[in-house]
Design a protein around this motif. Structure first.
Motif, PDB file in Angstrom:
ATOM      1  N   ASP A   1      12.425  -1.624  10.021  1.00 41.53           N
ATOM      2  CA  ASP A   1      11.122  -2.005  10.560  1.00 41.53           C
ATOM      3  C   ASP A   1      11.152  -3.421  11.120  1.00 41.53           C
ATOM      4  O   ASP A   1      11.956  -4.257  10.698  1.00 41.53           O
ATOM      5  N   SER A   2      10.261  -3.673  12.069  1.00 39.47           N
ATOM      6  CA  SER A   2       9.899  -5.015  12.517  1.00 39.47           C
ATOM      7  C   SER A   2       8.379  -5.034  12.498  1.00 39.47           C
ATOM      8  O   SER A   2       7.731  -4.244  13.195  1.00 39.47           O
ATOM      9  N   THR A   3       7.800  -5.915  11.691  1.00 34.66           N
ATOM     10  CA  THR A   3       6.371  -5.862  11.406  1.00 34.66           C
ATOM     11  C   THR A   3       5.666  -7.096  11.968  1.00 34.66           C
ATOM     12  O   THR A   3       6.136  -8.227  11.809  1.00 34.66           O
ATOM     13  N   PHE A   4       4.509  -6.847  12.606  1.00 36.92           N
ATOM     14  CA  PHE A   4       3.731  -7.896  13.254  1.00 36.92           C
ATOM     15  C   PHE A   4       2.293  -7.842  12.738  1.00 36.92           C
ATOM     16  O   PHE A   4       1.739  -6.766  12.522  1.00 36.92           O
ATOM     17  N   VAL A   5       1.689  -9.000  12.555  1.00 37.63           N
ATOM     18  CA  VAL A   5       0.270  -9.101  12.211  1.00 37.63           C
ATOM     19  C   VAL A   5      -0.392 -10.028  13.216  1.00 37.63           C
ATOM     20  O   VAL A   5       0.063 -11.180  13.399  1.00 37.63           O
TER      21      VAL A   5
END
Length: 662
Positions: A313-317
């Motif tokens: 995963d590569s997670t962004f907020v």
């Protein structure tokens, strides 16, 4: 020029000499089976005469019209190293460092595939793995709609540098046998994670079963047709969900921003694997979820938990990258920087890349949401998503696309190699069809035995030892709501009716939070104990049996007797007696029901050779269950030899998998 053309024409009409060769199973450092006839085979020129020499034996053999040849070495005692030589007019093969000992096939799905490097105490286990008598042949992953004659792989000698990639269950099994038998042990490891038993079963056997026969008709004639059909199936599923065209990378990456309009993106309920919507999809997908936070919320020290992501995963907020992991079975927990979250609307976007198996945000039992001081925001439910890339592996080389694929490609080439038996760890992928596994699993075992006996009658009903599913909270399954895993364990227990079978119970050494429990040491030791019972005699074991009572398995339910409001249970395989490691002597995992089929947790205690079960809420007990749940790790009945009791039920009431077909 005419003379040159004539010479070229003449040379072109000469038969091409075929190099003498053998299957890759026959390679340096291999182990041949002791005390049995040993088939040796390969290919050469049609009608070519060959000489096979090994350990003082010489065999003459002539290749057939198709170039295939086969001979059989006489039974031998353990020993070595020796050289196996095949001499023909077209060349010579010399296979070095060959031992004679015990050969076992290790097969199944991911819990057999799990390596020593991934097991408990891996660093120490690898450091001390100086067992040159243990050899390991790892069959490379491949599928085929037609039976094949060879595999890819190589034999490795067990040492600290190589053992990390051995099957962990197989290694600990072999290590125990080496210590008990004092002979070389060869492991032929052919397994593939996430696979059904039906892909390990031949077309012939599948056609013999009325419920499985329809699946055979769906198998394409060749690999190209299989790839084309799978591609068409996947593209149809994608078109139904998100249209016929694939989004550009820029389009999906724009989804990390809060101002992006993703109203046209389809929805998927999370957490779950995406395979339910997109069969066999390997590739990249983006998941997006908007949420609101109250103005009063404390937005400092907030943690985002996504559970497990299969694979990467590569997670962004709110458009900011917050973390990435590239280990599929590791929970994703990211501490968000202060000031990143805002009161009102926010957005999370996750890029998921999957190379094999069930991809997506699969969750598990970990928290799936945001948490902080006075803050709890669950994120379960519908997420927007877009598939942005499909890998070629989605339509190639998937072992569950059709039945028989792994039998053809990863088992058939091993036949008729002389071996002692099979250890098997599989069933997780069949749990949803557990009732059918009552017939599908024995069918597969008989199928393997039939194929070996057809080519080598001395194989007989070779030992087939398997691991019962360990404890894992697959779907919160219980007696009240039903448990697919409990029903699968029951099907495995019923398979013990076949001759020369044995089962290692693993309920007490599983991990409720991990489908891949890392304690493979005890699994291997319990399989070895069963091997010493099923496959060997006391003299084979060099007078080092498990214990003086020769017990290799745990208590198994035998009889139920109702005495008023109490149930009295007796057991087989009690050894020197029943016991529990609980310091207060309390037994756990027992349930009782009356005719209303409502189960209640019960009090249970050992009284001599019996277990007495009682529940004040059930005045007229008729049925007892023990360890009947997906996660049955609370069970604690053993015999004094240390083997856990087999989970069971005394009723035959309809389960939740009855009627579910392949």
């Amino acid at each position: 020029m005419k003379r040159l053309l004539a010479l070229l024409f003449f040379l072109g009409t000469l038969p091409t000499l075929a190099e003498v060769r053998m299957p890759k199973l026959f390679g340096d450092h291999m182990v041949l089976q002791r005390r049995k006839p040993v088939p040796v085979w390969g290919w050469a020129d049609p009608n070519e005469r060959l000489k096979v020499t090994f350990n003082g034996q010489t065999k003459q053999v002539k290749a057939g019209k198709d170039g295939r040849w086969r001979t059989t070495l006489d039974p031998m005692e353990a020993g070595g190293p020796f050289v196996l030589t095949v001499q023909g007019k077209t060349g010579q093969l010399s296979i070095q460092d060959v031992l004679v000992g015990e050969v076992w096939i290790c097969s199944g799905q991911s819990n057999m595939e799990w390596t020593v490097r991934q097991a408990t105490n891996a660093a120490e286990e690898m450091r001390t793995a100086n067992y040159p008598q243990i050899r390991h042949f790892g069959v490379k992953h491949v599928t085929s709609v037609q039976p094949q004659t060879d595999v890819s792989g190589q034999w490795l000698v067990c040492n600290p540098a190589t053992v990390g990639e051995f099957t962990a269950v197989g290694y600990f099994f072999a290590r125990e046998l080496v210590q008990k038998l004092n002979v070389p042990i060869g492991l032929m490891h052919t397994s593939w994670g996430g696979t059904h038993s039906e892909t390990w079963t031949s077309r012939e056997a599948m056609e013999s079963d009325p419920d499985l026969r329809p699946a055979v008709a769906k198998i394409p004639a060749d690999g190209d047709a299989a790839t084309r059909l799978q591609k068409e199936k996947l593209l149809r599923a994608l078109a139904e969900k998100q249209g016929s065209s694939m989004p550009t990378p820029a389009e999906v990456r724009a989804g990390i921003r809060l101002d992006y309009d993703a109203s046209t993106w389809p929805l998927m309920k999370l957490p779950q694997a995406w395979e339910g919507d997109f069969p066999n999809l390997n590739g990249v997908a983006w998941f997006r979820r908007e949420f609101e936070l109250p103005a009063s919320a404390d937005l400092n020290d907030v943690t985002l938990s996504l559970g497990k992501v299969d694979d990467n995963d590569s997670t962004f907020v709110n458009g900011v990258f917050v973390g990435s992991r590239r280990v599929w079975d590791e929970n994703r927990t990211y501490v968000l920087p202060g000031g990143l979250l805002k009161s009102g609307r926010n957005v999370i976007a996750v890029r998921v890349e999957d190379s094999w198996g069930g991809g997506g945000l699969v969750g598990g039992d970990a928290t799936f949401g945001l948490s902080g001081k006075g803050l709890s925001v669950p994120l379960t439910g519908n997420w927007q998503f877009r598939v942005s890339e499909v890998f070629p592996s989605s339509v190639e080389n998937d072992p569950n696309t059709y039945s028989t694929l792994l039998f053809n490609a990863m088992l058939n080439p091993l036949i008729p190699m002389a071996m002692q038996g099979v250890i098997w760890y599989q069933g997780e992928s069949n749990a949803g069809r557990a009732y059918q596994y009552r017939t599908a699993f024995p069918l597969m075992i008989q199928d393997w035995r039939n194929h070996w006996n057809r080519l080598e009658p001395s194989a007989g009903a070779f030992p087939f030892l398997f691991v019962q599913l360990s404890s894992f909270n697959a779907d919160n399954g219980t007696s009240q709501k039903g448990s697919t895993w409990a029903e699968l364990r029951e099907a495995q227990t019923m398979t013990l009716k076949l001759p020369n079978t044995g089962m290692a119970v693993a309920s007490d050494i599983g991990d409720p939070k991990d489908i891949h429990p890392k304690n493979k040491l005890d699994v291997g030791k319990r399989l070895a104990a069963e091997a010493l019972r099923v496959a060997y005699t006391p003299r084979d074991a060099n007078a080092k049996r498990i214990d003086s009572t020769d017990v290799s398995r745990g208590p198994m339910f035998d009889q139920l007797k109702i005495e008023g409001n109490r149930a009295v249970l007796t057991f087989k395989n009690s050894g020197r007696g029943l016991m529990t490691p609980d310091r207060y002597g309390y037994l756990k995992g027992f349930e009782v029901a009356s005719n209303d089929q409502k189960f209640y947790y019960a009090r249970a205690e050992i009284q001599g050779s019996k277990v007495i079960v009682f529940c004040p809420d059930v005045a007229n007990p008729v049925a007892i269950r023990y360890g009947w749940a997906d996660d049955n790790s609370d069970v604690n009945l053993y015999n004094k030899e240390g083997f856990p009791a087999v989970p069971f039920r005394t009723d035959t009431w309809k389960g939740i998998t009855e009627g579910v077909k392949f």
